[in-house]
Scaffold this active site. Structure first.
Site, mmCIF file in Angstrom:
data_model
loop_
_atom_site.group_PDB
_atom_site.id
_atom_site.type_symbol
_atom_site.label_atom_id
_atom_site.label_comp_id
_atom_site.label_asym_id
_atom_site.label_seq_id
_atom_site.Cartn_x
_atom_site.Cartn_y
_atom_site.Cartn_z
ATOM 1 N N GLU A 17 52.269 43.440 40.002
ATOM 2 C CA GLU A 17 51.273 43.538 38.929
ATOM 3 C C GLU A 17 50.057 44.322 39.401
ATOM 4 O O GLU A 17 49.386 43.910 40.351
ATOM 5 C CB GLU A 17 50.819 42.149 38.499
ATOM 6 C CG GLU A 17 49.723 42.175 37.434
ATOM 7 C CD GLU A 17 49.092 40.813 37.185
ATOM 8 O OE1 GLU A 17 48.442 40.644 36.142
ATOM 9 O OE2 GLU A 17 49.255 39.915 38.042
ATOM 10 N N ASP A 45 49.877 43.399 32.673
ATOM 11 C CA ASP A 45 48.754 42.611 32.169
ATOM 12 C C ASP A 45 47.861 43.530 31.340
ATOM 13 O O ASP A 45 47.328 44.520 31.845
ATOM 14 C CB ASP A 45 47.975 42.006 33.344
ATOM 15 C CG ASP A 45 46.884 41.062 32.888
ATOM 16 O OD1 ASP A 45 45.932 41.532 32.232
ATOM 17 O OD2 ASP A 45 46.953 39.865 33.206
ATOM 18 N N GLN A 76 51.275 39.861 30.158
ATOM 19 C CA GLN A 76 50.219 38.857 30.019
ATOM 20 C C GLN A 76 49.095 39.434 29.167
ATOM 21 O O GLN A 76 48.866 40.648 29.150
ATOM 22 C CB GLN A 76 49.676 38.434 31.389
ATOM 23 C CG GLN A 76 50.703 37.625 32.181
ATOM 24 C CD GLN A 76 50.246 37.297 33.580
ATOM 25 O OE1 GLN A 76 49.605 38.112 34.250
ATOM 26 N NE2 GLN A 76 50.588 36.105 34.051
ATOM 27 N N GLU A 97 47.334 34.317 29.571
ATOM 28 C CA GLU A 97 46.530 34.152 30.785
ATOM 29 C C GLU A 97 45.061 34.412 30.436
ATOM 30 O O GLU A 97 44.490 35.440 30.790
ATOM 31 C CB GLU A 97 47.000 35.102 31.890
ATOM 32 C CG GLU A 97 46.408 34.745 33.247
ATOM 33 C CD GLU A 97 46.760 35.744 34.324
ATOM 34 O OE1 GLU A 97 47.315 35.321 35.352
ATOM 35 O OE2 GLU A 97 46.494 36.952 34.155
#
Length: 275
Positions: free
Chosen positions: A141, A176, A202, A238
């Site tokens: 990530e 993300d 996310q 998240e």
């Protein structure tokens, strides 16, 4: 359909960690993720999952000493024995809980950048080889250097390059949305380009990291694009609820009200929050 998972390290913090599983189930989630489960035994986590009919979809491999600012060991040449042991720990938890994805944190780049990257590359290979027998995917990530200064895995192009170079079938991108916007912007373009290698997504608002729909991006449009692009995996929530977890889930009702089909895993079209 969009499949959401509650992140129990960020959400439901009104409860002690092991009690968050029941709280998430009561809010009609049946998929969850977390940052680090290691303060509790694998059996503790597995019992909570079974008791509350939850599926754990993601957690991070051990990061080293968080209190000392460590954010992963994978790129640290002098910590590779510890790193390999940490992978085995993560896999012990993954086997016990049935999780199918483990995020491998790179760590902070120190010393020679080329050596750090080469070490990270070999660490990824080790982790993927170790996880492959159990059918577990390894996530990398990109994390922005504003929030985590010095983090090595800080660029989506680097993640794309590593995945292309290593050609490991269980190595995937963890996309993300918050970090993408802070690092590069162009969230929509990034999703369109990188969806084929994306194994987990996310979401949180930019730049407060509160609920989606409360920041600078058009999260409605982003989520619709994720669905349109055919993503069938999980979207981890998240984010840090601005005014309590349950009140903050109103954004999902608003999303469903636009006609977008969503699923928290329980069969509901959105969390009912009525139990």
């Amino acid at each position: 359909m969009l499949n959401f998972a509650a992140n129990l390290s960020w959400m439901f913090k009104e409860w002690a960690f092991l009690d968050r599983f029941a709280a998430a189930a009561d809010a009609d989630f049946s998929h969850v993720e977390c940052l680090f489960p290691y303060d509790h035994t694998p059996d503790d986590i597995a019992r909570q999952l079974a008791r509350n009919k939850l599926k754990l979809v993601l957690f991070n491999a051990p990061p080293g000493d968080l209190s000392e600012g460590e954010r992963g060991l994978a790129s640290l040449p002098d910590r590779q024995d510890e790193f390999r042991a940490s992978v085995e720990t993560a896999l012990d938890y993954a086997r016990a809980t049935g999780v199918g994805r483990v995020h491998l944190m790179s760590g902070l780049a120190a010393g020679d950048p080329a050596l750090a990257l080469a070490t990270f590359r070999e660490a990824i290979r080790f982790a993927c080889d170790a996880a492959a027998g159990d059918g577990i995917d390894v996530m990398i990530e990109p994390i922005n250097n504003r929030d985590v200064p010095g983090y090595l895995m800080n660029d989506f192009a680097l993640a794309e390059q590593l995945i292309a170079e290593l050609k490991l079938p269980n190595l995937k991108l963890q996309f993300d949305i918050y970090h993408r916007q802070v690092i590069h912007g162009e969230v929509m373009r990034g999703l369109e380009m990188l969806m084929p290698i994306t194994g987990h997504i996310q979401i949180s608002s930019v730049s407060s990291r509160h609920e989606p729909m409360s920041g600078a991006l058009d999260d409605f449009a982003i989520l619709r694009a994720i669905d349109r692009l055919g993503y069938a995996g999980y979207i981890g929530c998240e984010y840090n609820p601005a005014a309590g977890t349950l009140a903050g889930l109103e954004w999902m009702k608003r999303l469903a009200g636009t006609g977008q089909r969503i699923n928290t895993g329980s069969g509901s079209t959105f969390p009912t929050m009525n139990r």
